[in-house]
Design an enzyme around this catalytic site. Structure first.
Site, mmCIF file in Angstrom:
data_model
loop_
_atom_site.group_PDB
_atom_site.id
_atom_site.type_symbol
_atom_site.label_atom_id
_atom_site.label_comp_id
_atom_site.label_asym_id
_atom_site.label_seq_id
_atom_site.Cartn_x
_atom_site.Cartn_y
_atom_site.Cartn_z
ATOM 1 N N LYS A 19 34.662 95.041 62.586
ATOM 2 C CA LYS A 19 35.557 93.901 62.356
ATOM 3 C C LYS A 19 34.809 92.572 62.319
ATOM 4 C CE LYS A 19 39.600 96.025 64.578
ATOM 5 N NZ LYS A 19 40.686 95.812 65.558
ATOM 6 N N LYS A 48 49.576 92.105 56.135
ATOM 7 C CA LYS A 48 49.262 90.984 57.010
ATOM 8 C C LYS A 48 47.758 90.930 57.267
ATOM 9 C CE LYS A 48 50.272 93.470 61.351
ATOM 10 N NZ LYS A 48 48.923 93.411 61.940
ATOM 11 N N LYS A 77 50.316 97.487 64.611
ATOM 12 C CA LYS A 77 49.037 97.550 63.903
ATOM 13 C C LYS A 77 48.077 96.500 64.466
ATOM 14 C CE LYS A 77 50.280 100.758 60.956
ATOM 15 N NZ LYS A 77 51.433 101.178 61.744
ATOM 16 N N ASP A 78 46.789 96.732 64.217
ATOM 17 C CA ASP A 78 45.749 95.834 64.699
ATOM 18 C C ASP A 78 45.967 94.413 64.193
ATOM 19 O OD1 ASP A 78 44.536 98.688 64.262
ATOM 20 O OD2 ASP A 78 43.269 97.737 65.779
ATOM 21 N N ARG A 79 45.577 93.454 65.015
ATOM 22 C CA ARG A 79 45.670 92.054 64.606
ATOM 23 C C ARG A 79 44.484 91.666 63.732
ATOM 24 N NH1 ARG A 79 45.964 86.686 68.543
ATOM 25 N NH2 ARG A 79 45.933 85.162 66.844
#
Length: 340
Positions: A19, A48, A77-79
Site C-alpha cells: 500500500k 472508493k 473494505k480497506d480504507r
C-alpha cells in the site's frame, strides 16, 4: 503490540512495501446482481479511494435524506485502497434519487438500480484482490519460490487491521470487560470482534508451530471448502486425503458459548490451552452472549497469479472468501511495515 504470528514458510528475508499508494491495493466484491427494477431499495455499485466503508454509508444517508441505519452493505473494505462494493439504501415510498456525488468526494457511483430485496451483511461470497508489492529488497529468487507455494494455502490469520493501531482494540476490549471503559455501540461490536479474532489467531499460531494447522488433530471439527458447513469426523486416511486435496479444512474457534458440535481430544486441548491464558477475554465474550463459531485454519486462494512488474515490484491477483485477509498471503512473502 500484536505478536508476530508464526508463518507457514518461516520468516521471509525479503522486505517490501504494501500500500505505497491506494492503487497498489485493489479489492472488488465478486457479487453479480440482477435488479428487479421495483421495490424499496436502491443498490449502488461504488468505487472508493482512501475512504472507509462506514464513511461512504453515512454520506449516502445524507444524500438520500435518511437515517444511517437505512444504508447497508455486505462487508467492510480497506480504507487505504481502491475498492468496489455494493451499498443499499432503503427508500420506502420515495422516487429514485439523483445521487449526485459532490466532485470533492473520493468515491463515485459506477452503477445503480432498484431492487425489492435488501442487501444484507455477508451477502457476497468472495473478494477479488489485485496487489502490488513495491520497493522489494532481498533475494527475488526466494520471493518467486515463496509465491509459487501460496496456491497450496496459508494460515488463515485475521489481518492486523482487525485489531486497530498497534493492537489497541484488544487493550480497549480488556478495559471494557474490566469496567474501566464505556465504549459506544459501534466500538463494542469492534472490540468483541477483535477479541474473538485474537483468540483464533493465537490458536492458529500454536498450530502453525506444531504443524497441525493443515493436517488436523484428533477430535477436530472440519469445514467444507465451498459451503463452509462444519462437521466432525475421525482423523483417518479418507479425512487426511480430503485435507490434502483442499476439499475440507481444519477449523479454529470464534469463541463463545459452546454449541452442538464441540472439539475433543487433542483439538480441544490445543484450544483450552489458549483459553486459560486469556480468561478475561473468554469470560467477557460469554458475558456478552457470543456463541461459538468455527473458521477454517487454512486459506487457499482461488485463481492465484503472480508476476514481477519491474526490478523491485511484484503483482499478485487472487480471490478469497468473504472475511479473509489478503495480508495473510502477503506476510508469507515479505516483511512490511504496519500501517499507522
Amino acid at each position: 503490540m500484536l505478536p508476530d504470528w508464526p508463518r507457514a514458510l518461516g520468516t521471509p528475508q525479503l522486505s517490501g512495501v504494501l500500500k505505497a499508494q491506494p492503487e497498489d491495493f485493489v479489492v472488488e466484491e465478486v457479487f453479480p446482481v440482477e435488479f428487479s427494477d421495483d421495490g424499496e431499495f436502491d443498490w449502488l455499485w461504488i468505487e472508493k479511494r482512501g475512504d472507509n466503508t462506514e464513511y461512504v454509508a453515512r454520506q449516502l444517508a445524507r444524500l438520500a435524506g435518511v437515517q444511517p441505519k437505512a444504508v447497508t452493505y455486505s462487508g467492510q473494505k480497506d480504507r487505504q485502497a481502491i475498492t468496489r462494493q455494493w451499498f443499499c439504501v432503503h427508500l420506502p415510498g420515495k422516487n429514485f434519487p439523483a445521487w449526485d456525488v459532490p466532485e470533492a468526494e473520493t468515491w463515485k457511483i459506477l452503477r445503480k438500480g432498484r431492487h425489492r430485496q435488501k442487501l444484507r451483511l455477508g451477502s457476497h461470497r468472495y473478494n477479488r484482490f489485485t496487489l502490488c508489492l513495491s520497493a522489494l529488497g532481498g533475494d527475488l529468487d526466494e520471493l518467486g519460490h515463496r509465491a509459487a507455494q501460496l496456491s497450496q494455502g496459508v494460515p488463515n490469520y485475521f489481518g492486523e487491521q482487525r485489531f486497530g493501531h498497534q493492537g489497541g482494540n484488544i487493550s480497549a476490549c480488556q478495559q471494557w470487560f474490566a469496567g474501566t471503559l464505556t465504549p459506544s455501540r459501534f466500538e463494542r461490536s469492534m472490540y468483541l470482534s477483535a477479541a474473538r479474532s485474537y483468540l483464533f489467531n493465537t490458536v492458529l499460531a500454536n498450530r502453525v508451530l506444531d504443524g497441525s494447522w493443515n493436517t488436523g488433530l484428533e477430535g477436530e471439527i472440519y469445514a467444507l471448502r465451498d459451503s463452509g458447513s462444519v462437521f466432525s469426523a475421525e482423523r483417518n486416511e479418507e479425512t487426511l486425503a480430503r485435507l490434502a486435496s483442499g476439499d475440507i479444512q481444519a477449523t479454529g474457534p470464534l469463541f463463545g458459548k459452546a454449541g452442538r458440535l464441540v472439539v475433543s481430544a487433542a483439538a480441544a486441548s490445543a484450544e483450552e490451552a489458549v483459553y486459560s491464558l486469556h480468561a478475561d477475554l473468554c469470560e467477557g465474550l460469554l458475558k456478552h452472549g457470543l456463541s461459538m463459531e468455527r473458521r477454517a485454519l487454512r486459506l487457499i486462494p482461488q485463481d492465484f497469479q503472480w508476476q514481477f512488474t519491474g526490478n523491485k515490484s511484484l503483482e499478485l491477483s487472487f480471490s478469497l472468501p468473504r472475511g479473509c485477509f489478503a495480508t495473510a498471503l502477503v506476510r508469507e512473502l515479505i516483511r512490511y511495515p504496519l500501517a499507522s
